[in-house]
Scaffold this motif. Sequence first.
Motif, PDB file in Angstrom:
ATOM      1  N   PHE A  20       0.847  -1.201  -0.132  1.00 37.51           N
ATOM      2  CA  PHE A  20      -0.003  -0.039  -0.019  1.00 37.51           C
ATOM      3  C   PHE A  20       0.906   1.194  -0.068  1.00 37.51           C
ATOM      4  O   PHE A  20       1.979   1.458   0.216  1.00 37.51           O
ATOM      5  CB  PHE A  20      -0.930  -0.024   1.088  1.00 37.51           C
ATOM      6  N   ARG A  21       0.412   2.519  -0.574  1.00 41.91           N
ATOM      7  CA  ARG A  21       1.018   3.464  -0.527  1.00 41.91           C
ATOM      8  C   ARG A  21       0.507   4.362   0.427  1.00 41.91           C
ATOM      9  O   ARG A  21       0.951   5.244   0.928  1.00 41.91           O
ATOM     10  CB  ARG A  21       0.860   4.080  -1.819  1.00 41.91           C
ATOM     11  N   ARG A  25      -5.367   2.468  -0.868  1.00 34.90           N
ATOM     12  CA  ARG A  25      -5.165   1.847  -2.167  1.00 34.90           C
ATOM     13  C   ARG A  25      -4.306   0.672  -1.856  1.00 34.90           C
ATOM     14  O   ARG A  25      -3.456   1.059  -1.294  1.00 34.90           O
ATOM     15  CB  ARG A  25      -4.720   2.527  -3.242  1.00 34.90           C
ATOM     16  N   PHE A  26      -4.672  -0.556  -1.917  1.00 32.91           N
ATOM     17  CA  PHE A  26      -4.081  -1.677  -1.695  1.00 32.91           C
ATOM     18  C   PHE A  26      -3.792  -2.677  -2.898  1.00 32.91           C
ATOM     19  O   PHE A  26      -4.608  -2.699  -3.640  1.00 32.91           O
ATOM     20  CB  PHE A  26      -4.734  -2.583  -0.646  1.00 32.91           C
ATOM     21  N   ASP A  82       4.546  -0.133  -9.745  1.00 33.31           N
ATOM     22  CA  ASP A  82       5.512   0.510  -8.886  1.00 33.31           C
ATOM     23  C   ASP A  82       5.315   0.570  -7.490  1.00 33.31           C
ATOM     24  O   ASP A  82       6.558   0.387  -6.630  1.00 33.31           O
ATOM     25  CB  ASP A  82       5.552   2.204  -9.464  1.00 33.31           C
ATOM     26  N   VAL A  83       4.167   0.751  -6.991  1.00 32.98           N
ATOM     27  CA  VAL A  83       3.992   0.508  -5.596  1.00 32.98           C
ATOM     28  C   VAL A  83       4.007  -0.758  -5.009  1.00 32.98           C
ATOM     29  O   VAL A  83       4.824  -0.971  -3.991  1.00 32.98           O
ATOM     30  CB  VAL A  83       2.417   1.031  -5.285  1.00 32.98           C
ATOM     31  N   PHE A  84       3.984  -1.711  -5.833  1.00 29.87           N
ATOM     32  CA  PHE A  84       4.124  -3.162  -5.321  1.00 29.87           C
ATOM     33  C   PHE A  84       5.450  -3.768  -5.253  1.00 29.87           C
ATOM     34  O   PHE A  84       5.835  -4.312  -4.668  1.00 29.87           O
ATOM     35  CB  PHE A  84       3.147  -4.219  -6.330  1.00 29.87           C
ATOM     36  N   ASP A  85       6.197  -3.299  -6.368  1.00 28.43           N
ATOM     37  CA  ASP A  85       7.603  -3.721  -6.664  1.00 28.43           C
ATOM     38  C   ASP A  85       8.296  -2.812  -5.457  1.00 28.43           C
ATOM     39  O   ASP A  85       9.256  -3.792  -4.777  1.00 28.43           O
ATOM     40  CB  ASP A  85       8.006  -3.002  -8.092  1.00 28.43           C
ATOM     41  N   ALA A 112      -7.388  -2.633  -4.483  1.00 30.42           N
ATOM     42  CA  ALA A 112      -8.582  -2.308  -3.667  1.00 30.42           C
ATOM     43  C   ALA A 112      -8.637  -0.827  -3.170  1.00 30.42           C
ATOM     44  O   ALA A 112      -7.306  -0.443  -2.751  1.00 30.42           O
ATOM     45  CB  ALA A 112      -8.766  -3.130  -2.528  1.00 30.42           C
ATOM     46  N   THR A 113      -9.682  -0.394  -3.437  1.00 28.44           N
ATOM     47  CA  THR A 113      -9.772   1.227  -3.037  1.00 28.44           C
ATOM     48  C   THR A 113     -10.704   1.254  -1.753  1.00 28.44           C
ATOM     49  O   THR A 113     -12.035   0.955  -2.094  1.00 28.44           O
ATOM     50  CB  THR A 113     -10.190   1.983  -4.073  1.00 28.44           C
TER      51      THR A 113
END
Length: 141
Positions: A20-21, A25-26, A82-85, A112-113
């Motif tokens: 998550f950022r 958002r997940f 980018d977030v997941f990486d 997921a939001t």
Amino acid sequence: MLGTVFETGEPWVTPVWFAFRDHVRFHWVSSPTAKHSLNLAARPQVAISIFDSSVPVGGAQAVSMKGMAEELTGEELQRGIDVFDRASRSDNGRGWELDEIRGESLLRLYRATVSEHWVLIKGRDPERGSGVDRSEQVSLG
């Protein structure tokens, strides 16, 4: 834990590792043929529960959430990977690239939001305790 619903209305819960950022958002990677992925294709509503299962019983903090989820495509796919990486490299040293989640790949990237959050209030909490554990909705805004 990720909760989804079959087209028949039956619930399904499964563990997923996510990144998550921002607490809204997940992101996670799954097979599009996994039960939860198929469920999302038909019904995008999700429930999410996050807790530390490694602590002794009664010692965990927890948050429960609900929102909508989707498989990412187009421009959202690059932002999501980018977030997941970044989180994956930090947590387990494994990096991710776009080719691993599109085209002929066996995996896809989902997001997921979240629209609602609840936190666990322990019954013995000195300020908010009621004698029994309960959930209390919180606002992040």
